[in-house]
Motif scaffolding. Structure first.
Motif, PDB file in Angstrom:
ATOM      1  N   ARG A   1       0.873  -1.276   0.049  1.00 41.64           N
ATOM      2  CA  ARG A   1       0.151  -0.053  -0.028  1.00 41.64           C
ATOM      3  C   ARG A   1       0.814   1.070  -0.037  1.00 41.64           C
ATOM      4  N   TRP A   2       2.193   1.069   0.372  1.00 42.25           N
ATOM      5  CA  TRP A   2       3.002   2.345   0.424  1.00 42.25           C
ATOM      6  C   TRP A   2       3.808   2.544  -0.861  1.00 42.25           C
ATOM      7  N   GLY A   3       3.283   1.685  -1.879  1.00 40.09           N
ATOM      8  CA  GLY A   3       4.187   1.737  -3.143  1.00 40.09           C
ATOM      9  C   GLY A   3       5.365   1.326  -3.301  1.00 40.09           C
ATOM     10  N   GLY A   4       6.393   1.591  -4.065  1.00 36.65           N
ATOM     11  CA  GLY A   4       7.638   0.781  -4.276  1.00 36.65           C
ATOM     12  C   GLY A   4       7.714   0.014  -5.510  1.00 36.65           C
ATOM     13  N   VAL A   5       8.609  -0.912  -5.400  1.00 36.90           N
ATOM     14  CA  VAL A   5       8.887  -1.740  -6.774  1.00 36.90           C
ATOM     15  C   VAL A   5       8.381  -2.980  -6.885  1.00 36.90           C
ATOM     16  N   ILE A   6       7.946  -3.506  -5.298  1.00 28.84           N
ATOM     17  CA  ILE A   6       7.605  -4.803  -5.155  1.00 28.84           C
ATOM     18  C   ILE A   6       6.213  -4.972  -5.935  1.00 28.84           C
ATOM     19  N   ASN A   7       5.950  -6.208  -6.283  1.00 24.11           N
ATOM     20  CA  ASN A   7       5.090  -6.305  -7.402  1.00 24.11           C
ATOM     21  C   ASN A   7       4.899  -7.909  -7.690  1.00 24.11           C
ATOM     22  N   TYR A   8       4.087  -8.497  -6.991  1.00 25.69           N
ATOM     23  CA  TYR A   8       3.798 -10.082  -6.979  1.00 25.69           C
ATOM     24  C   TYR A   8       2.589 -10.329  -7.754  1.00 25.69           C
ATOM     25  N   TRP A   9       3.086 -11.708  -8.498  1.00 19.69           N
ATOM     26  CA  TRP A   9       2.016 -12.203  -9.684  1.00 19.69           C
ATOM     27  C   TRP A   9       1.680 -13.555  -9.411  1.00 19.69           C
ATOM     28  N   GLY A  10       0.291 -14.149  -9.523  1.00 18.39           N
ATOM     29  CA  GLY A  10       0.352 -15.097  -9.478  1.00 18.39           C
ATOM     30  C   GLY A  10       0.578 -15.818 -11.201  1.00 18.39           C
ATOM     31  N   LYS A  11       0.242 -16.983 -11.208  1.00 10.15           N
ATOM     32  CA  LYS A  11       0.574 -17.908 -12.485  1.00 10.15           C
ATOM     33  C   LYS A  11      -0.602 -17.679 -13.425  1.00 10.15           C
ATOM     34  N   GLY A  12      -1.788 -17.471 -12.716  1.00  6.30           N
ATOM     35  CA  GLY A  12      -3.069 -17.320 -13.580  1.00  6.30           C
ATOM     36  C   GLY A  12      -3.895 -18.382 -13.640  1.00  6.30           C
ATOM     37  N   THR A  13      -5.236 -18.306 -14.120  1.00  5.92           N
ATOM     38  CA  THR A  13      -6.223 -19.052 -14.226  1.00  5.92           C
ATOM     39  C   THR A  13      -6.997 -18.833 -15.439  1.00  5.92           C
ATOM     40  N   LEU A  14      -7.183 -19.609 -16.248  1.00  7.18           N
ATOM     41  CA  LEU A  14      -8.160 -19.533 -17.560  1.00  7.18           C
ATOM     42  C   LEU A  14      -9.513 -19.551 -17.259  1.00  7.18           C
ATOM     43  N   VAL A  15     -10.331 -18.530 -17.839  1.00  8.31           N
ATOM     44  CA  VAL A  15     -11.583 -18.405 -17.940  1.00  8.31           C
ATOM     45  C   VAL A  15     -12.185 -18.452 -19.194  1.00  8.31           C
ATOM     46  N   SER A  16     -13.003 -19.508 -19.639  1.00 10.20           N
ATOM     47  CA  SER A  16     -13.430 -19.398 -20.889  1.00 10.20           C
ATOM     48  C   SER A  16     -15.109 -19.233 -20.855  1.00 10.20           C
ATOM     49  N   VAL A  17     -15.625 -18.231 -21.651  1.00  6.63           N
ATOM     50  CA  VAL A  17     -17.087 -18.026 -21.586  1.00  6.63           C
ATOM     51  C   VAL A  17     -17.503 -18.589 -22.791  1.00  6.63           C
TER      52      VAL A  17
END
Length: 119
Positions: free
Chosen positions: A101-117
């Motif tokens: 919440r304080w900003g900065g360079v930290i940026n975490y990502w998950g590997k993702g999940t596919l949604v098909s509509v």
């Protein structure tokens, strides 16, 4: 070790509903702004919804307003995306993201999940 693990993706019919979950570990979840992004084939990754660390500030992309809801449970270190009335154009890989919440360079990502509509 930081982990963001998405789940709940799959095939859903237009007009149906689906709930995505993202389980976080390895950092102080309550101090992080949590977001859902998505990336459709051939397109850039885009922000879908953001929940500030306290859960009191929430924003949505115009394309999902009124249909998708982001929520978080700081006790369970989990963020959710409730997808109601999905459309074929919502088809994408959905990613969970965490930034402090304080900003900065930290940026975490998950590997993702596919949604098909699709019908």
């Amino acid at each position: 070790q930081v982990q963001l693990v998405e789940s709940g993706g799959g095939l859903v019919q237009p007009g149906g509903s689906l709930r995505l979950s993202c389980a976080a570990s390895g950092f102080t979840f309550s101090l992080y702004d949590m977001s859902w992004y998505r990336q459709a084939p051939g397109k850039e990754r885009e922000s879908v919804a953001v929940s500030a660390s306290g859960g009191d500030i929430i924003t949505y992309a115009d394309s999902v307003k009124g249909r998708f809801t982001i929520s978080r449970d700081n006790a369970k270190n989990t963020v959710y995306l409730q997808m109601n009335s999905p459309k074929p154009e919502d088809t994408a890989v959905y990613y969970c993201n965490a930034v402090p919440r304080w900003g900065g360079v930290i940026n975490y990502w998950g590997k993702g999940t596919l949604v098909s509509v699709s019908a």
